[in-house]
Write a protein that holds these residues in place. Structure first.
Motif, mmCIF file in Angstrom:
data_model
loop_
_atom_site.group_PDB
_atom_site.id
_atom_site.type_symbol
_atom_site.label_atom_id
_atom_site.label_comp_id
_atom_site.label_asym_id
_atom_site.label_seq_id
_atom_site.Cartn_x
_atom_site.Cartn_y
_atom_site.Cartn_z
ATOM 1 N N TYR A 15 0.820 -1.219 0.000
ATOM 2 C CA TYR A 15 0.000 0.000 0.000
ATOM 3 C C TYR A 15 0.853 1.267 0.000
ATOM 4 N N ARG A 332 -3.210 5.890 3.255
ATOM 5 C CA ARG A 332 -3.443 4.500 2.854
ATOM 6 C C ARG A 332 -2.986 3.528 3.923
ATOM 7 N N PHE A 335 -5.127 0.242 5.397
ATOM 8 C CA PHE A 335 -5.114 -1.124 4.893
ATOM 9 C C PHE A 335 -3.880 -1.882 5.380
ATOM 10 N N GLU A 359 -10.182 -4.029 1.152
ATOM 11 C CA GLU A 359 -9.340 -3.609 0.041
ATOM 12 C C GLU A 359 -9.813 -2.239 -0.434
#
Length: 448
Positions: A15, A332, A335, A359
């Motif tokens: 990620y 991000r 995740f 996701e």
């Protein structure tokens, strides 16, 4: 340990998270720590176990522990109307109705207060004080805090409520909030790498991680400032947050040297209301300052955190004594944090830990691009939408622009959410007419 580190590194790389740090505790102490990546993308300064990240909303349960210590001392009452103790500002009337709000309401997000969260301020912006934030007065960048639903009926997340609590603690003690939290929580627990000071002192800037957007770009100035200290202002490390969790657990068990009485610790970890949507780790009920899940020896408590450029999560099984904290410096990071905690859960053998992982959802870019424009809404307000790659920059009248991430599409509606303030927008465009749904309210408008 090598296998765990490799799994966490794979999540960080997948990620594109610049930096990530974690800590694991057993029933007595911090048992393991780790750090990966860099403090700022493009730089060579590595994240270490003492690099400080923004705790974001994990600031709230730390602040609530401080409030409960004042209840223990008899300076505060969980069930007294807070307006009887506030002196700098008071919760305003709603028409002719003056609601009664208590610290128990504030700590369990059941006060019916507005202001779910705060976008923060650039380091070059003038900073409002808490009274200006609560009043919605310049230079605050959010509307004032008020009651618009019945207190005590349902859980509705409110950073505004935590800011009311922050002001109450200052009014009652006459001590600046950051100093008070150091006295009540940080120093007694041994959180030596933590501070609620906003802005953070220049002397520690070389130990702070820089935040990054979803595309890996550093936040302007490295990080935003949060004068809403109780709601979002703590800088800390995963190891220090593990020490906080261990302190709560020790109090729950009635340890003789605990920072909080056993009775109040048990109130803190008692489920009060369902949240409606589980956080990472399956946390789906609210206690006092913490989210909860589980039954029959598998009870766990914790909190997620999301500020501009930072994502984190803390989770602890208070009967097993095992827990962990993962912190990241990227939008991000959510995740990667989820996957790091799942790897830790597997290694530590956490029972009943949910294995569902999210996701990122990819939108139809043409549909998002079609939303661009300025809209006049039927309630006489205005809305501007500006696509930014796979996300949407949203500006309502009188508010700063905020980035909303795409979370899904259903029945012609594009659904976006802000990880900063917990707001979800459902947008539907037909020609030049737009329908905006937010928290059950529907508004229509026309592009012009």
């Amino acid at each position: 340990m090598t296998e765990l580190r490799d799994r966490i590194e794979a999540a960080r790389a997948a990620y594109a998270v610049p930096g990530l740090s974690w800590a694991i505790h057993d029933d007595h102490a911090v048992a393991d720590t780790g750090a990966l990546g860099v403090r700022e993308a493009g730089g060579d300064s590595p994240v270490t176990e003492t690099t400080r990240f923004q705790a974001c909303s994990i600031s709230k349960p730390v602040a609530v522990l401080g409030m409960l210590r004042l209840v223990d001392r008899g300076l505060l009452d969980l069930d007294q109307d807070v307006n009887e103790r506030l002196t700098s500002w008071r919760i305003p009337r709603n028409g002719t109705w003056q609601p009664v709000i208590t610290l128990r309401h504030l700590a369990s997000h059941s006060a019916g207060l507005t202001a779910s969260g705060f976008p923060g301020y650039r380091r070059t912006d003038p900073l409002p004080d808490p009274v200006q934030i609560l009043s919605g007065a310049h230079p605050a960048n959010t509307e004032g805090v008020r009651v618009d639903t019945m207190p005590g009926v349902r859980m509705r997340y409110s950073g505004g409520g935590m800011t009311v609590m922050q002001q109450l603690l200052e009014d009652v003690t006459g001590t600046p909030f950051a100093d008070l939290m150091r006295e009540l929580v940080l120093d007694p627990i041994g959180m030596a790498d933590s501070d609620f000071a906003q802005p953070p002192p220049a002397a520690v800037h070389d130990r702070l991680a820089s935040g990054h957007d979803a595309y890996g770009r550093p936040v302007e100035g490295g990080w935003n400032l949060y004068p809403e200290q109780a709601a979002a202002g703590l800088w800390t490390t995963p190891a220090d947050l593990c020490r906080w969790a261990l302190a709560v657990r020790a109090a729950y068990q009635g340890a003789v040297d605990a920072v909080l009485s056993r009775g109040l610790a048990r109130e803190m970890l008692a489920p009060r209301l369902p949240t409606g949507k589980a956080q990472t780790g399956g946390l789906d009920e609210i206690g006092l300052g913490v989210f909860l899940a589980g039954r029959d020896g598998q009870v766990r408590f914790g909190h997620s955190g999301s500020n501009v450029g930072f994502q984190c999560h803390a989770l602890s099984y208070h009967e097993l004594g095992s827990g962990a904290v993962v912190m990241s410096n990227s939008d991000r990071g959510y995740f990667a944090v989820q996957r790091a905690l799942a790897a830790i859960a597997e290694r530590c053998g956490w029972p009943d830990y949910p294995d569902d992982l999210e996701e990122p959802k990819q939108p139809d870019r043409d549909s998002v691009a079609a939303l661009a424009g300025h809209y006049r809404l039927h309630d006489a307000s205005a809305l501007s939408l500006r696509p930014v790659e796979d996300e949407l920059a949203v500006r309502f009248d009188g508010q700063p622009e905020m980035i909303f991430g795409f979370v899904g599409q259903q029945d012609g509606q594009l659904i976006f959410a802000s990880r900063v303030i917990g707001v979800r927008l459902e947008l539907e465009l037909e020609g030049t007419k737009i329908t905006v749904r937010q928290d059950g309210t529907t508004i229509t408008g026309t592009r012009h």
